[in-house]
Write an enzyme that holds these catalytic residues in place. Structure first.
Site, PDB file in Angstrom:
ATOM      1  N   ARG A 367      80.248  61.935  50.059  1.00 39.64           N
ATOM      2  CA  ARG A 367      80.541  60.525  49.812  1.00 39.64           C
ATOM      3  C   ARG A 367      80.434  60.279  48.322  1.00 39.64           C
ATOM      4  O   ARG A 367      79.492  60.725  47.671  1.00 39.64           O
ATOM      5  CB  ARG A 367      79.560  59.625  50.569  1.00 39.64           C
ATOM      6  CG  ARG A 367      79.714  59.783  52.066  1.00 39.64           C
ATOM      7  CD  ARG A 367      78.765  58.894  52.818  1.00 39.64           C
ATOM      8  NE  ARG A 367      78.657  59.358  54.196  1.00 39.64           N
ATOM      9  CZ  ARG A 367      77.705  58.974  55.035  1.00 39.64           C
ATOM     10  NH1 ARG A 367      76.795  58.119  54.625  1.00 39.64           N
ATOM     11  NH2 ARG A 367      77.678  59.443  56.257  1.00 39.64           N
ATOM     12  N   HIS A 389      75.748  63.543  68.180  1.00 41.63           N
ATOM     13  CA  HIS A 389      76.370  62.424  68.879  1.00 41.63           C
ATOM     14  C   HIS A 389      76.196  62.627  70.363  1.00 41.63           C
ATOM     15  O   HIS A 389      76.473  63.698  70.891  1.00 41.63           O
ATOM     16  CB  HIS A 389      77.834  62.297  68.477  1.00 41.63           C
ATOM     17  CG  HIS A 389      77.967  61.966  67.031  1.00 41.63           C
ATOM     18  ND1 HIS A 389      78.195  62.905  66.069  1.00 41.63           N
ATOM     19  CD2 HIS A 389      77.819  60.781  66.382  1.00 41.63           C
ATOM     20  CE1 HIS A 389      78.192  62.321  64.889  1.00 41.63           C
ATOM     21  NE2 HIS A 389      77.966  61.033  65.039  1.00 41.63           N
TER      22      HIS A 389
HETATM   23 ZN   LIG Z   1      77.905  59.580  63.671  1.00 38.42          ZN
END
Ligand SMILES: [Zn+2]
Ligand SMILES: [Zn+2]
Length: 643
Positions: A367, A389
């Site tokens: 990022r 996840h």
């Molecule tokens: Zn995520």
């Protein structure tokens, strides 16, 4: 007619018209009145001396309330300004806000630079003025009056600020001989300020614009007690010693290279051991908790992030697309692992019986951060998340939260973070349309997150309006050894990615349903976590993590052979360390090992060699006596086991 005041405990009391915040504090207790700095009235912080409105819910603010501290520090900025004006007549003032730790004031000293003697003079002037207990007095002024006052004073900065304000909204505050343009609020009087220190002097462009004049920014901090200032300074010194950038260099954990690029850490061999131990620890815990490890690439097609919405959100302000010789191809460095994991979920049909699917990856993401924002390992441009996840049915959210909470607490406990709290972030009930996902799902998830937290005995605060638009979440805040708070281990419910990626499962009703997605990363990023850990334990890592666990130190060259034998034995048992067979005095070898924060030293000389023993020394604790080598290894292996 009386006014009605609701107190934080829920009680409502009546007071005569004109009652001030101070009066209410006094009616509660004399101690509260003595310590009261300001008052929150219907959500707005105000001076204690102002009359209260007819109906109000209030909270008396003291030093222990963040808003009380802010008011204290902001008022201290006025006091500093008063001192500066007394010492340097004609000084002009920019702005003087409170900050995280203290306050600053930007001033135009007309080209004068401040030396040591000046700083000392300012400090003593502030202390002298504080003792006068001058009251901070609020006064409504018209714009014309305000302009006239600062024109007379010749302060173009305040004039510029006043010109941007609407008539009828302008207030002055006065204390002692000093008047400032300010909307307040302030503490009752300067006598509350018992300790003051100038922390730093720096240059700052007026209004942060480099085309403007460079002003002098004076940073200060104040406290209601001298003891608190002393403690603060002690903590700052300790924080400096523990700064992960400093220790990272001294312990040879990581480095940066201009050629590689700013904000892109290079993990050195010792840092890599530390990092790999953490990874291994987490991998093991995750396998036990039913996660499936996956691996995905560092880049992804642009369309992936258009689908996920990340392109819209980060596209322009982040690393720009990578183009291949084939003009039709565009890739992005991945800012998140989630889209890749959604595609893995989609790689085959899923039934309700397959859920939850838990995909875990130590995924490195990139990022863009502005160069000025970069800071050691805590703000970087490339970092690895211990990401996972969970794709589950709505009825599984609670059980999954309980499991993730257990995992997060396992991490905290294993690494010595014993002081933590959690925040449940909920929807703003007044603005439900701002949020994606069905009402019923939200209500259920919000309730169940709270239940899961309660079941695990977490101290939580629930905050309305703090949820992301795509789902509620649970955040952990840990306090480190210096009492600083760090946010770690967010667990986030997500209703939007399953929708954007059209994720489905076939239910027991044979119909297609949408799974709920939960993002979680107990460490957050390994980089930031290691930074927090270094500063928390001051580089004295738990034994199972320490890059070097043992140093073998022969007393003289004559015992190098026996020392090598000892070291060889340790290696057989995967004990990490080194043999210091330099031609140095033993005192020097011990000192060096202490500086490197090696947890254990094994010192060997004549007697140890003859008897097959080692003299054990512990970092920071000195001599622990002699042991048979075998005996030592047996007990040591138990101590170094990964939790
Ligand atoms: Zn995520
Ligand atoms: Zn003010």
């Amino acid at each position: 007619m009386n006014i009605k005041i609701s107190l934080p405990d829920g009680s409502v009391r009546e007071f005569p018209q004109g009652t001030t915040g101070y009066d209410v504090a006094l009616s509660i207790s004399e101690g509260l009145a003595r310590n009261a700095l300001a008052i929150e009235v219907n959500g707005e912080v105000r001076d204690l001396s102002r009359a209260l409105p007819e109906v109000a819910s209030i909270k008396i603010l003291t030093w222990n309330d963040p808003a009380g501290k802010n008011t204290f520090w902001h008022s201290s900025a006025h006091l500093l300004a008063e001192a500066l004006e007394a010492l340097y007549p004609g000084v002009k003032f920019g702005i003087g806000p409170p900050i995280d730790n203290g306050f600053y004031y930007d001033v135009d000293l007309g080209g004068r630079s401040l030396g040591e003697a000046d700083l000392a003079a300012i400090e003593s002037k502030v202390k002298e003025l504080a003792k006068k207990e001058s009251r901070f007095q609020r006064r409504d002024v018209t714009k014309a009056e305000a302009l006239a006052y600062f024109t007379e004073k010749g302060d173009q900065y305040k004039l510029e600020l006043i010109n941007e304000l609407a008539d009828g909204t302008i207030t002055f505050y006065e204390q002692g001989n000093f008047t400032d343009l300010c909307r307040g609020p302030h503490i009752p009087h300067t006598g509350f300020i018992k300790a003051f220190k100038l922390m730093n002097v720096a240059g700052a462009y007026w209004r942060g614009n480099e085309k403007n004049k460079m002003l002098t920014r004076l940073y200060g901090i104040t406290f209601p007690k001298q003891k608190e200032l002393d403690e603060h300074i002690h903590l700052l010194e300790e924080a400096k010693k523990r700064d992960h950038r400093k220790l990272g260099k001294e312990l040879e954990l990581f480095t940066f290279s201009e050629k590689v690029g700013m904000g892109l850490p290079l993990w050195l061999p010792k840092g890599t051991i530390l990092r790999e131990r953490l990874e291994q620890f987490m991998r093991r815990a995750q396998v036990k908790a039913g996660y499936d490890p996956v691996v995905t690439p560092h880049i992804g097609g642009k369309q992936l992030y258009v689908t996920s919405g990340h392109y819209e959100k980060y596209g322009k302000d982040s690393f720009q697309p990578i183009r291949t010789p084939d003009e039709n191809e565009e890739f992005l460095l991945k800012p998140m692992n989630c889209p890749h994991h959604c595609e893995i979920y989609k790689s085959k049909p899923r039934s309700y019986r397959d859920l939850p699917v838990r995909l875990a990856e130590f995924g490195t993401v990139y990022r863009y951060e502005q160069s000025g924002e970069l800071h050691g390992l805590t703000r970087v441009r490339g970092f690895t998340q211990d990401d996972a996840h969970i794709f589950c049915r709505p009825d599984q959210v609670k059980a999954e939260f309980v499991k993730v909470i257990d995992l997060v607490l396992h991490v905290f406990n294993s690494l010595g973070f014993t002081n933590y709290t959690a925040q449940v972030s909920l929807r703003d009930p007044a603005n439900k349309e701002k949020y994606i996902g069905e009402d019923e799902l939200w209500n259920r998830a919000e309730r169940e997150i709270q239940e899961a937290a309660d079941e695990r005995g977490l101290k939580t605060v629930a905050v309305q309006g703090e949820a992301a638009f795509y789902g509620p979440k649970l955040d952990f805040m840990i306090k480190d050894a210096l009492g600083r708070s760090w946010q770690l281990g967010t667990i986030q419910v997500d209703y939007i990615l399953p929708q954007r990626f059209e994720l489905e499962y076939v239910g027991s009703d044979n119909q297609r349903h949408r799974p709920v997605m939960i993002h979680r990363a107990p460490f957050g990023s390994l980089e930031r976590f290691v930074a927090v850990l270094i500063e928390h334990c001051a580089g004295n890592f738990p034994l199972w993590l320490a890059p070097d666990q043992i140093a073998v130190l022969p007393i003289s060259e004559r015992f190098n052979d026996y020392a090598a034998e000892v070291f060889g034995k340790l290696k057989e048992f995967d004990i990490r360390g080194f043999l210091d067979d330099r031609d140095e005095k033993i005192g020097r070898k011990i000192r060096d090992a202490e500086t490197k924060k090696i947890p254990f030293m094994l010192i060997v000389g004549e007697r140890e060699a003859a008897e097959g023993k080692v003299a054990v020394r512990k970092h920071g604790q000195g001599d622990q006596g002699s042991l048979d080598l075998e005996e030592f290894i047996t007990s040591f292996r138990k101590e170094i086991a990964t939790p």
